[in-house]
Design a protein around this motif. Structure first.
Motif, PDB file in Angstrom:
ATOM      1  N   THR A  19       0.689  -0.930  -0.178  1.00 13.04           N
ATOM      2  CA  THR A  19      -0.057   0.144  -0.124  1.00 13.04           C
ATOM      3  C   THR A  19       0.984   1.247   0.072  1.00 13.04           C
ATOM      4  O   THR A  19       0.715   2.256  -0.716  1.00 13.04           O
ATOM      5  CB  THR A  19      -0.910  -0.065   1.305  1.00 13.04           C
ATOM      6  N   SER A  56      -1.280  -4.867  -3.008  1.00 11.45           N
ATOM      7  CA  SER A  56      -2.268  -4.343  -1.760  1.00 11.45           C
ATOM      8  C   SER A  56      -3.014  -3.064  -2.414  1.00 11.45           C
ATOM      9  O   SER A  56      -2.763  -2.883  -3.451  1.00 11.45           O
ATOM     10  CB  SER A  56      -1.394  -3.963  -0.635  1.00 11.45           C
ATOM     11  N   ALA A  58      -6.248  -2.014  -1.728  1.00 11.65           N
ATOM     12  CA  ALA A  58      -7.583  -2.003  -1.643  1.00 11.65           C
ATOM     13  C   ALA A  58      -8.240  -1.220  -0.541  1.00 11.65           C
ATOM     14  O   ALA A  58      -9.167  -0.356  -0.993  1.00 11.65           O
ATOM     15  CB  ALA A  58      -8.357  -3.514  -1.605  1.00 11.65           C
ATOM     16  N   ILE A  59      -7.722  -1.114   0.405  1.00 15.21           N
ATOM     17  CA  ILE A  59      -8.180  -0.385   1.657  1.00 15.21           C
ATOM     18  C   ILE A  59      -8.083   1.133   1.316  1.00 15.21           C
ATOM     19  O   ILE A  59      -9.092   1.942   1.407  1.00 15.21           O
ATOM     20  CB  ILE A  59      -7.597  -0.685   2.817  1.00 15.21           C
ATOM     21  N   ARG A  71      -7.432   5.167   7.370  1.00 12.48           N
ATOM     22  CA  ARG A  71      -8.114   3.973   7.505  1.00 12.48           C
ATOM     23  C   ARG A  71      -8.970   3.555   8.770  1.00 12.48           C
ATOM     24  O   ARG A  71      -8.334   4.062   9.819  1.00 12.48           O
ATOM     25  CB  ARG A  71      -7.379   2.591   7.122  1.00 12.48           C
ATOM     26  N   GLU A 141      -5.431 -10.511  -1.089  1.00  9.52           N
ATOM     27  CA  GLU A 141      -6.160 -11.482  -0.187  1.00  9.52           C
ATOM     28  C   GLU A 141      -7.636 -11.262  -0.341  1.00  9.52           C
ATOM     29  O   GLU A 141      -7.894  -9.879  -0.745  1.00  9.52           O
ATOM     30  CB  GLU A 141      -5.695 -10.843   1.290  1.00  9.52           C
ATOM     31  N   ASP A 143     -10.138  -9.962   1.426  1.00  2.30           N
ATOM     32  CA  ASP A 143     -10.545  -9.590   2.752  1.00  2.30           C
ATOM     33  C   ASP A 143     -11.683  -9.780   3.331  1.00  2.30           C
ATOM     34  O   ASP A 143     -11.948  -9.629   4.358  1.00  2.30           O
ATOM     35  CB  ASP A 143      -9.962  -8.037   2.656  1.00  2.30           C
ATOM     36  N   GLU A 149      -3.671 -10.445   6.327  1.00  2.00           N
ATOM     37  CA  GLU A 149      -2.949  -9.403   5.668  1.00  2.00           C
ATOM     38  C   GLU A 149      -3.284  -8.057   6.253  1.00  2.00           C
ATOM     39  O   GLU A 149      -2.509  -7.307   6.365  1.00  2.00           O
ATOM     40  CB  GLU A 149      -2.670  -9.596   4.026  1.00  2.00           C
ATOM     41  N   ILE A 150      -4.446  -7.734   6.204  1.00  3.39           N
ATOM     42  CA  ILE A 150      -5.220  -6.534   6.733  1.00  3.39           C
ATOM     43  C   ILE A 150      -4.520  -6.455   8.063  1.00  3.39           C
ATOM     44  O   ILE A 150      -4.163  -5.163   8.754  1.00  3.39           O
ATOM     45  CB  ILE A 150      -6.528  -6.486   7.043  1.00  3.39           C
ATOM     46  N   ASP A 154      -0.065  -6.900   4.933  1.00  5.48           N
ATOM     47  CA  ASP A 154       0.185  -6.131   3.854  1.00  5.48           C
ATOM     48  C   ASP A 154       0.609  -7.082   2.563  1.00  5.48           C
ATOM     49  O   ASP A 154       1.359  -6.686   1.871  1.00  5.48           O
ATOM     50  CB  ASP A 154       1.072  -4.971   4.012  1.00  5.48           C
ATOM     51  N   THR A 217       0.374  -1.986   6.477  1.00  6.43           N
ATOM     52  CA  THR A 217       0.645  -2.716   7.787  1.00  6.43           C
ATOM     53  C   THR A 217       1.581  -3.645   7.453  1.00  6.43           C
ATOM     54  O   THR A 217       1.856  -4.289   8.625  1.00  6.43           O
ATOM     55  CB  THR A 217      -0.723  -3.799   7.772  1.00  6.43           C
TER      56      THR A 217
HETATM   57  N1  GLU Z   1      -5.536  -6.623   1.311  1.00  8.33           N
HETATM   58  C1  GLU Z   1      -5.472  -5.390   1.792  1.00  8.33           C
HETATM   59  C2  GLU Z   1      -5.144  -4.020   0.798  1.00  8.33           C
HETATM   60  O1  GLU Z   1      -5.270  -4.462  -0.381  1.00  8.33           O
HETATM   61  C3  GLU Z   1      -3.946  -5.695   2.329  1.00  8.33           C
HETATM   62  C4  GLU Z   1      -3.205  -4.808   2.913  1.00  8.33           C
HETATM   63  C5  GLU Z   1      -3.221  -3.437   3.558  1.00  8.33           C
HETATM   64  O2  GLU Z   1      -3.466  -3.764   5.025  1.00  8.33           O
HETATM   65  O3  GLU Z   1      -2.945  -2.455   3.238  1.00  8.33           O
HETATM   66  O4  GLU Z   1      -5.580  -3.039   1.027  1.00  8.33           O
END
Ligand code: GLU
Length: 282
Positions: A19, A56, A58-59, A71, A141, A143, A149-150, A154, A217
């Motif tokens: 991220t 990563s 997505a969040i 976040r 992942e 999620d 991973e969240i 990461d 993360t």
């Molecule tokens: N799967 C999450 C994402 O893509 C993981 C990583 C994160 O904590 O930023 O956002």
């Protein structure tokens, strides 16, 4: 350096972008970087090498879409943002890759691919078929159903499992750090990047302890864990700074560009002697 030069022979490469690499410190997506990433990976794929991208972000993308400054603290909030952001993240990737005539596919995985043989087989078949079709899988992942991973990864460890599953030669972990340092560079101005690591020592684990910051993360600890997983299958790992995605081209040309976690032969059976040299750096 000889060990770096060996990377020029790698034919199947997993690239993981975190991220922090894909977004600005305020969480907004860094579109320019994504364009350059797509450009670099599409060019590499044209040379006949196979690329898998683990991304990563997505969040962060979900937070951007809802106009949030940070976040959410709660897990369900993060999962909801990941669900919102993942669709957008893939849309953006698809646009950038298609502009380079490169098809991509979305693959959402969990660590079930390690634990459950049926899921492992399905995931493996899908990945191999996509690679045969010359398509770049873009993995994150799932999620909604898993939070590993969240919470602390990461996607560092997920990318290692993917590299192992896909029988890759090399995992490149792109991050906002230049590699593994001899000491904390924020505290020690004379800290230097270690170009090659051949053994994961207790000292190294200690110095890698601690997590990342901001929207990402991961941290060095989860990267070292990824190295450990890859070593079981003889997969080399590079940790490098993803600020300029062109660095991927340098790495696979065998030019020193961060820290290479070297292991000298591939043992797909895993969990046996790994022929790791008995020195920390060379
Ligand atoms: N799967 C999450 C994402 O893509 C993981 C990583 C994160 O904590 O930023 O956002």
């Amino acid at each position: 350096m000889e060990m770096w030069k060996e990377l020029a022979t790698c034919s199947k490469i997993v690239v993981k972008v975190g991220t922090s690499t894909l977004s600005y410190p305020n969480g907004r997506l860094n579109y320019q970087r994504l364009v350059r990433l797509a450009d670099t990976l599409a060019k590499i794929q044209l040379t006949g090498r196979k690329i898998i991208l683990v991304s990563s972000g997505a969040i962060a993308v979900g937070a951007g879409r809802l106009g949030l400054a940070s976040r959410p603290a709660d897990l369900a909030g993060k999962q909801a943002l990941a669900a919102i952001g993942q669709a957008e993240l893939i849309r953006i990737y698809r646009r950038f890759f298609e502009a380079r005539e490169q098809q991509v596919a979305q693959v959402l995985l969990t660590k079930d691919i390690v634990i459950r043989p049926d899921r492992r087989e399905n995931a493996r078949n899908t990945l191999f078929e996509l690679l045969n079709m010359n398509i770049i899988p873009i993995i994150n992942e799932n999620d909604t159903v898993a939070t590993d991973e969240i919470e602390f990864g990461d996607n560092d460890t997920l990318s290692a499992y993917v590299a192992e599953l896909a029988e890759a030669d090399l995992l490149i972990l792109l991050s906002d750090i230049d590699g593994l340092f001899s000491a904390d560079p924020r505290k020690h101005s004379d800290a230097k990047i270690i170009p090659v690591v051949c053994e994961i020592t207790k000292d190294l684990e200690r110095s890698a302890a601690g997590a990342g910051s901001g929207f990402g993360t991961g941290g060095m600890a989860t990267k070292i864990e990824a190295v450990r997983i890859c070593r079981n299958s003889g997969i080399k790992v590079v940790i490098a700074n993803g600020a300029n995605p062109d660095i991927i081209s340098n790495i696979i040309a065998g030019r020193e560009s961060g820290t290479l976690f070297y292991c000298s032969r591939k043992i797909n059976a895993g969990y046996t002697d790994m022929n790791i040299r008995n020195t920390d750096t060379v």
